[in-house]
Every structure is written in structure tokens, then in C-alpha cells.
Enzyme design. Structure first.
Site, PDB file in Angstrom:
ATOM      1  CD  GLU A  92      -2.911  -1.054   0.358  1.00 59.59           C
ATOM      2  OE1 GLU A  92      -3.684  -0.085   0.301  1.00 59.59           O
ATOM      3  OE2 GLU A  92      -2.987  -1.993  -0.450  1.00 59.59           O
ATOM      4  CE  LYS A 109      -6.942  -6.543   0.799  1.00 58.14           C
ATOM      5  NZ  LYS A 109      -5.531  -6.861   0.540  1.00 58.14           N
TER       6      LYS A 109
HETATM    7  N1  HSE Z   1      -1.369  -4.017  -0.384  1.00 59.61           N
HETATM    8  C1  HSE Z   1      -2.328  -5.022  -0.713  1.00 59.61           C
HETATM    9  C2  HSE Z   1      -1.650  -6.385  -0.572  1.00 59.61           C
HETATM   10  C3  HSE Z   1      -2.852  -4.809  -2.107  1.00 59.61           C
HETATM   11  O1  HSE Z   1      -0.426  -6.420  -0.374  1.00 59.61           O
HETATM   12  O2  HSE Z   1      -2.322  -7.385  -0.618  1.00 59.61           O
HETATM   13  C4  HSE Z   1      -4.184  -5.410  -2.399  1.00 59.61           C
HETATM   14  O3  HSE Z   1      -5.199  -4.994  -1.537  1.00 59.61           O
END
Ligand code: HSE
Length: 436
Positions: A190, A205
């Protein structure tokens, strides 16, 4: 039929992927949707920057509010991420009578209840397949394909950056900091990588997945969150010696008294399928009472995998555009008035097994003291290893695997262990699951 006009907020990695897929696969997409889907308006912070997609026919602006206020646009794709101004833009788009597609897990996990209510008020819809596990159609699977089941539990590798770091630590014996810097360079992490390594991204998530699996309101603030930032190469190696791999998992269990929602590094038996999901890949295992365990695997990030989910949502929205809102698939799989109010359990009431590592003085009676403390709290030991002291060292690492016990008993035992005179520093605790 009249084409459907899409307004894009953000034309970065995923946004460019969406434009490319809509152009390259226009024939199959149009045959599936029944109408042409075309991007007509897009906002980008730096419109002059070169893009990896063609921009013909797309009006560019730096002002995303111009896009959500465009009367010609029917669907907004929000791909800028973060809480604000994404929330304000999405709410305004809904108030303007536009359908919204978003890949924004933070937004849905934290403000989803408000956003869904606003969509219902306005008779429009919000779709968010890309918010969880990138290209894996996990929301569709849980929300639409497993609806005959009671979901008993789900477990997922849902942060690719953490999985990449742990994989490199395991196979290459590399250090955490090195691998993170590489993950950032490769564009997996991110913008603020602390959300990847401190578990926040996976918790966003998991919040969404658990709500859809169990029919509970989105409750991000109730998820127990721990990242991989304290995992060392030594723990990865000791876990392997004991027959386990360390994976960063999002876990949601339906327990007797409520739901356990947790995100943390976990020792998994080395033969478990999730233990063998390596690199940046994501995987989610869902156990339904009728179907048994099911596994979904694929790319959890990246331009086209994430755009694949965004475009699928666009097609769904176009297919359902004439449906009455109450006839659409409910956002959280269950009708709003039928959401369960059963509580999310505090971590102290959760039961799991543990890996413990402590550094103890190399002298007679220490192991007996350690095992006595665990015994006092009703904690039963499954395996124990005492390593040789390093040359010149007077402390040795002791590694223990315990049977399942409530977290509150383990908290108390660890506090007592840390007060033992022979024990140096903090006791490392990593939870262990078999997920059978
Ligand atoms: N930064 C997130 C990951 C990207 O590494 O899974 C997808 O949401």
C-alpha cells in the site's frame, strides 16, 4: 442499446487496467452486459503523466467531484483509495443517482453500513468485489454461490505483501526490513506500507468477508489485529522444525457464543494447502456445513487482476440496472433487516493453540519452572524444544507448542512467565491453527 457511461475516480495502476480491459475485451464484455460499457470521464491527480492505457474519448480532469456530478455518467468507479475524500465522493455519487463500484477495502470496512444505506435510499447499487483479494471472485462465491450453507469458518491469506515477506524469510532466510523494501519497489505494498505489515489491510478485508459469510454488520473496530512486524527469521525456522509454516491469516469462526474475527501470524501445519500459498498470491478457504472446505486462489493485487474484478462488477451493475433495489443481491448476502446481532467475541474469550518462544537462563530447574507456570493456568504442552546456548551466551531459547486454551489464560501465563527471574525479556506468542 445506448452505451453505459462510466466515470473513473483515479487513473493509476488499477484505473489504467480497467480502461485496458474494457478496450481489449469489449466484444465479450458487451455480449455479456448487453450494452457497451465505455469510460467517458476520469479524474487523475496528474493528468499530464504518461499512462499505460489509451485515453481517446475520455475527458480528463483533476477534480473528482466534476466526475461524480457529470449528468452523462451512470456508473462511478472509485479507485483512489483511503477514507477521504473517497467517502464524500461515493456518497455524493449515490445522491446523484449513480451506481458505484469501488476497490476500496478501508472505505467499505469502515463506512460500508452508511454507504449501503445511502445507496438504498437512492435506489442505486454499490459493488466492491475488488476490495477483497483482488482478482479472486471471493465475494461473489460467498455471497451467491455458497448461500445454501451455514459458513462455519473462513481463513485467508489476504495481504500479498505480508505473504511475500514471510515467503522470502522462509525460503531465502532474508530479514523482514529488506524484503519489505523490495515489496514496495515492486508495487505490491500500500502507499502506506504500515497497513500491510501491521495487519490493518487484512483486517479491512476480513471485516467484509466475515460480514458476508455470517450476515453480521461490518464491524472493523471489533477485529483483533496483529501484523507480521514482530516475526523473526528464528521463529520461521523454529516453526519449520516443528512441522509448521508461519502465514499471516485473516480468520473468522462462528463459535458457540458469537463470532471470532482475528488477523494475525499463524502457525499452520506445513502440509495444509494455505501453508503452501507463496509469494504475493492470495487464497481464501471457506468451510460450509454442506459443501465442506472450499479454496479460492489467485492474484490479490496488481493492475489487471484487480481490474478484472472491477469490470465484472460493472457488468453485474449493467445487468441489474433495471431491477428494483429490493430484488438485487443483498450487499452482505443477507437482507439488512435479517443481519445477526450475535456479538463479536473479545480476544480473551477466543480459544486457540500457541507457539511460545522465550529466552531463559541456562541453569537447572528452569524448564520445570516454565512448565509449572503453564500447568498452573491449565495449559497443556504438546511439544517443547530447548536449543543449545550460543557460544558465550548464558541464555537459551525455549520453544513450546501448547494445546488449545482460552486467550485469557495464556495472557495470564505469559505475564507470570515474564516475571520469572530466569526468563529474559518478552515471551513471543504466535497462535497455531490446524484448520481441519
Ligand atoms: N497491499 C495489498 C496487498 C494490495 O499487499 O495485498 C491489495 O489490496
Amino acid at each position: 442499446m445506448k452505451p453505459v457511461n462510466v466515470g473513473m475516480l483515479g487513473l493509476g495502476t488499477v484505473g489504467s487496467g480497467v480502461v485496458n480491459i474494457l478496450e481489449r475485451n469489449a466484444d465479450v464484455i458487451n455480449r455479456r452486459a448487453g450494452r457497451e460499457i465505455r469510460v467517458t470521464h476520469a479524474s487523475a491527480r496528474h493528468p499530464e503523466r504518461p499512462r499505460s492505457c489509451r485515453l481517446e474519448g475520455i475527458r480528463l480532469t483533476t477534480d473528482p467531484f466534476e466526475v461524480v456530478d457529470d449528468p452523462e455518467v451512470e456508473i462511478i468507479a472509485e479507485l483512489i483509495g483511503g477514507y477521504e475524500p473517497a467517502r464524500e465522493l461515493v456518497l455524493r455519487a449515490l445522491d446523484n443517482g449513480k451506481h458505484v463500484i469501488t476497490a476500496n477495502k478501508a472505505l467499505i470496512a469502515s463506512h460500508g453500513n452508511e454507504i449501503f444505506a445511502r445507496a438504498r435510499q437512492n435506489g442505486v447499487t454499490v459493488a466492491f468485489e475488488a476490495a477483497v483479494a483482488g482478482g479472486i471472485p471471493i465475494i461473489k462465491a460467498v455471497r451467491e454461490a455458497l448461500t445454501g450453507n451455514r459458513v462455519e469458518w473462513l481463513a485467508g491469506i489476504i495481504n500479498g505483501t505480508s505473504n511475500y515477506i514471510l515467503t522470502e524469510m522462509f525460503y531465502e532466510g532474508r530479514d523482514f526490513g529488506d524484503v519489505l523494501a523490495e515489496a514496495q519497489r515492486l508495487g505490491y505494498a500500500e502507499a502506506d506500507p504500515s497497513f500491510d505489515v501491521d495487519g490493518t489491510d487484512a483486517a479491512h478485508k476480513l471485516t467484509i468477508l466475515a460480514s458476508i459469510a455470517f450476515g453480521i454488520p461490518l464491524q472493523f473496530d471489533k477485529v483483533y489485529v496483529e501484523g507480521i512486524d514482530h516475526i523473526t527469521r528464528e521463529d520461521v525456522a523454529f516453526a519449520e522444525e516443528l512441522g509448521f509454516r508461519i502465514k499471516h491469516l485473516g480468520l473468522a469462526f462462528h463459535e458457540e457464543n458469537g463470532y471470532a474475527l482475528r488477523v494475525h501470524p499463524t502457525l499452520l501445519p506445513r502440509r495444509h494447502m494455505l501453508a503452501n500459498v507463496d509469494g504475493v498470491m492470495n487464497a481464501v478457504m471457506v468451510k460450509g456445513d454442506a459443501v465442506g472446505p472450499t479454496l479460492y486462489y489467485g492474484a490479490g493485487a496488481g493492475a489487471e487482476p484487480t481490474a478484472s474484478a472491477v469490470v465484472a462488477d460493472m457488468i453485474d451493475v449493467v445487468r441489474e440496472v433495471n431491477l428494483e433495489p429490493e430484488n438485487r443481491v443483498p450487499y452482505l448476502a443477507f437482507h439488512t433487516e435479517a443481519l445477526s446481532q450475535e456479538p463479536v467475541l473479545p480476544m480473551r474469550d477466543v480459544e486457540t493453540a500457541y507457539y511460545l518462544r522465550l529466552s531463559a537462563r541456562d541453569e537447572p530447574g528452569v524448564l520445570a519452572d516454565v512448565t509449572r507456570v503453564l500447568g498452573d493456568f491449565g495449559i497443556s504442552i504438546e511439544a517443547i524444544i530447548q536449543k543449545q546456548p550460543q557460544a558465550g551466551a548464558d541464555h537459551v531459547p525455549i520453544i513450546l507448542l501448547t494445546h488449545r486454551i482460552h486467550e485469557r489464560h495464556m495472557d495470564a501465563a505469559i505475564e507470570r512467565l515474564e516475571h520469572l527471574e530466569q526468563v529474559d525479556g518478552r515471551v513471543v506468542r504466535i497462535r497455531v491453527e490446524s484448520l481441519e
